[in-house]
Design a protein around this motif. Structure first.
Motif, PDB file in Angstrom:
ATOM      1  N   SER A  93       0.973  -1.239   0.037  1.00 15.76           N
ATOM      2  CA  SER A  93      -0.053   0.016   0.141  1.00 15.76           C
ATOM      3  C   SER A  93       0.746   1.388  -0.175  1.00 15.76           C
ATOM      4  O   SER A  93       0.600   2.100  -0.610  1.00 15.76           O
ATOM      5  CB  SER A  93      -0.774  -0.087   1.199  1.00 15.76           C
ATOM      6  OG  SER A  93      -1.605  -0.986   1.115  1.00 15.76           O
ATOM      7  N   GLN A 115       2.536   1.860  -3.427  1.00 12.55           N
ATOM      8  CA  GLN A 115       1.525   1.955  -4.348  1.00 12.55           C
ATOM      9  C   GLN A 115       1.302   3.749  -4.154  1.00 12.55           C
ATOM     10  O   GLN A 115       1.107   4.340  -5.147  1.00 12.55           O
ATOM     11  CB  GLN A 115       0.149   1.282  -3.973  1.00 12.55           C
ATOM     12  CG  GLN A 115      -0.889   1.772  -4.918  1.00 12.55           C
ATOM     13  CD  GLN A 115      -2.033   0.657  -4.802  1.00 12.55           C
ATOM     14  OE1 GLN A 115      -2.058  -0.207  -5.286  1.00 12.55           O
ATOM     15  NE2 GLN A 115      -3.072   1.440  -3.955  1.00 12.55           N
ATOM     16  N   ILE A 170       2.106   6.272  -7.153  1.00 12.68           N
ATOM     17  CA  ILE A 170       1.120   7.099  -7.737  1.00 12.68           C
ATOM     18  C   ILE A 170       1.788   8.433  -7.602  1.00 12.68           C
ATOM     19  O   ILE A 170       1.378   9.258  -8.597  1.00 12.68           O
ATOM     20  CB  ILE A 170      -0.199   6.963  -7.220  1.00 12.68           C
ATOM     21  CG1 ILE A 170      -0.753   5.333  -7.473  1.00 12.68           C
ATOM     22  CG2 ILE A 170      -1.222   7.872  -7.700  1.00 12.68           C
ATOM     23  CD1 ILE A 170      -1.920   4.772  -6.890  1.00 12.68           C
ATOM     24  N   THR A 176      -3.644   6.620 -12.122  1.00 14.83           N
ATOM     25  CA  THR A 176      -4.316   5.945 -10.985  1.00 14.83           C
ATOM     26  C   THR A 176      -4.588   4.469 -11.438  1.00 14.83           C
ATOM     27  O   THR A 176      -4.170   3.567 -10.490  1.00 14.83           O
ATOM     28  CB  THR A 176      -5.826   6.678 -10.568  1.00 14.83           C
ATOM     29  OG1 THR A 176      -5.270   7.950 -10.083  1.00 14.83           O
ATOM     30  CG2 THR A 176      -6.529   6.132  -9.402  1.00 14.83           C
ATOM     31  N   SER A 187      -2.558   1.650  -8.994  1.00 15.09           N
ATOM     32  CA  SER A 187      -3.061   0.879  -8.129  1.00 15.09           C
ATOM     33  C   SER A 187      -3.062  -0.677  -8.523  1.00 15.09           C
ATOM     34  O   SER A 187      -3.631  -1.157  -7.784  1.00 15.09           O
ATOM     35  CB  SER A 187      -4.783   1.266  -8.420  1.00 15.09           C
ATOM     36  OG  SER A 187      -4.930   2.655  -8.008  1.00 15.09           O
ATOM     37  N   TRP A 225      -7.744  -3.994  -6.769  1.00  8.97           N
ATOM     38  CA  TRP A 225      -7.408  -2.973  -7.692  1.00  8.97           C
ATOM     39  C   TRP A 225      -8.509  -1.929  -7.762  1.00  8.97           C
ATOM     40  O   TRP A 225      -8.289  -0.651  -7.752  1.00  8.97           O
ATOM     41  CB  TRP A 225      -7.017  -3.549  -8.976  1.00  8.97           C
ATOM     42  CG  TRP A 225      -6.723  -2.515 -10.023  1.00  8.97           C
ATOM     43  CD1 TRP A 225      -5.745  -1.761 -10.213  1.00  8.97           C
ATOM     44  CD2 TRP A 225      -7.784  -2.079 -11.037  1.00  8.97           C
ATOM     45  NE1 TRP A 225      -5.898  -0.958 -11.273  1.00  8.97           N
ATOM     46  CE2 TRP A 225      -7.004  -1.052 -11.822  1.00  8.97           C
ATOM     47  CE3 TRP A 225      -8.953  -2.406 -11.351  1.00  8.97           C
ATOM     48  CZ2 TRP A 225      -7.866  -0.482 -12.748  1.00  8.97           C
ATOM     49  CZ3 TRP A 225      -9.747  -1.823 -12.429  1.00  8.97           C
ATOM     50  CH2 TRP A 225      -8.936  -0.659 -12.993  1.00  8.97           C
ATOM     51  N   ASP A 231      -8.789   0.351  -4.804  1.00  8.18           N
ATOM     52  CA  ASP A 231      -7.822   1.258  -4.531  1.00  8.18           C
ATOM     53  C   ASP A 231      -8.078   2.388  -5.500  1.00  8.18           C
ATOM     54  O   ASP A 231      -7.754   3.708  -5.321  1.00  8.18           O
ATOM     55  CB  ASP A 231      -6.546   0.550  -4.691  1.00  8.18           C
ATOM     56  CG  ASP A 231      -6.217  -0.205  -3.530  1.00  8.18           C
ATOM     57  OD1 ASP A 231      -6.938  -0.065  -2.484  1.00  8.18           O
ATOM     58  OD2 ASP A 231      -5.108  -0.671  -3.474  1.00  8.18           O
ATOM     59  N   ALA A 232      -8.377   2.142  -6.994  1.00  4.08           N
ATOM     60  CA  ALA A 232      -8.426   3.032  -7.825  1.00  4.08           C
ATOM     61  C   ALA A 232      -9.548   3.998  -7.553  1.00  4.08           C
ATOM     62  O   ALA A 232      -9.333   5.157  -7.971  1.00  4.08           O
ATOM     63  CB  ALA A 232      -8.611   2.148  -9.357  1.00  4.08           C
ATOM     64  N   VAL A 266      -8.685   6.453  -4.907  1.00  2.00           N
ATOM     65  CA  VAL A 266      -7.592   7.488  -5.513  1.00  2.00           C
ATOM     66  C   VAL A 266      -8.222   8.215  -6.134  1.00  2.00           C
ATOM     67  O   VAL A 266      -8.302   9.675  -5.879  1.00  2.00           O
ATOM     68  CB  VAL A 266      -6.361   6.758  -6.157  1.00  2.00           C
ATOM     69  CG1 VAL A 266      -5.542   7.883  -6.691  1.00  2.00           C
ATOM     70  CG2 VAL A 266      -5.543   6.084  -5.159  1.00  2.00           C
TER      71      VAL A 266
END
Length: 169
Positions: A27, A30, A34, A61, A65, A95, A98-99, A102
């Protein structure tokens, strides 16, 4: 902060220290990836000024991600002996989460860190109060009744976009 939050959240699931450490590290990597890609290709866009910046941000992103769910597959496969199909579904869900996170929260945090370009006069404050009240009533109609006409919210998005700044929207 990302590492500590992720570690603490994952540790509470089943107390697996090794898995929580790997997931927290993924995490953190990541978030750093990003941020690095965004700085390199967009700068630090407190407010997005062009469609090109938005498209780059979405692509960064989507690409960035992939880091956390990919690293998380290691402990999931080793410790929990998940079948390949379940690992793939878990990766895709991770994924996507998370995407989406963000895409939703990074622009909010960035725009809130910028200075407001709106001058708040008494008439602007009254308009904002009318806007907020009308939006709450509309949301109640759309989500609290059987009317369920989500398109009714669209005029509020347009109203906010033209009358208030990007930060305020």
């Amino acid at each position: 902060a990302v590492w500590v939050g992720s570690f603490a959240a994952n540790l509470t699931i089943d107390g697996a220290i090794v898995a929580s450490t790997i997931i927290a590290t993924g995490s953190t990597l990541q978030a750093l990836a990003i941020a690095m890609l965004a700085r390199k290709h967009i700068g630090v866009p407190r407010l997005f000024d062009s469609v090109q910046q938005v498209i780059k941000f979405v692509l960064i992103t989507a690409l960035g991600s992939t880091v956390a769910p990919t690293l998380a597959l290691l402990p999931l496969a080793a410790l929990y002996r998940m079948p390949a199909g379940e690992l793939a579904r878990n990766w895709a869900t991770w994924w996507q989460g998370d995407a989406c996170g963000v895409l939703l929260f990074a622009p909010l945090i960035l725009s809130w860190s910028a200075r407001s370009k709106v001058t708040w006069t008494m008439s602007r404050l009254l308009e904002a109060a009318l806007f907020a009240t009308s939006l709450v009533l509309c949301a109640h109609l759309v989500f609290g009744t059987e009317l369920a006409r989500t398109f009714l919210v669209v005029p509020f998005v347009v109203w906010a976009a033209f009358r208030f700044g990007q930060r305020e929207v």
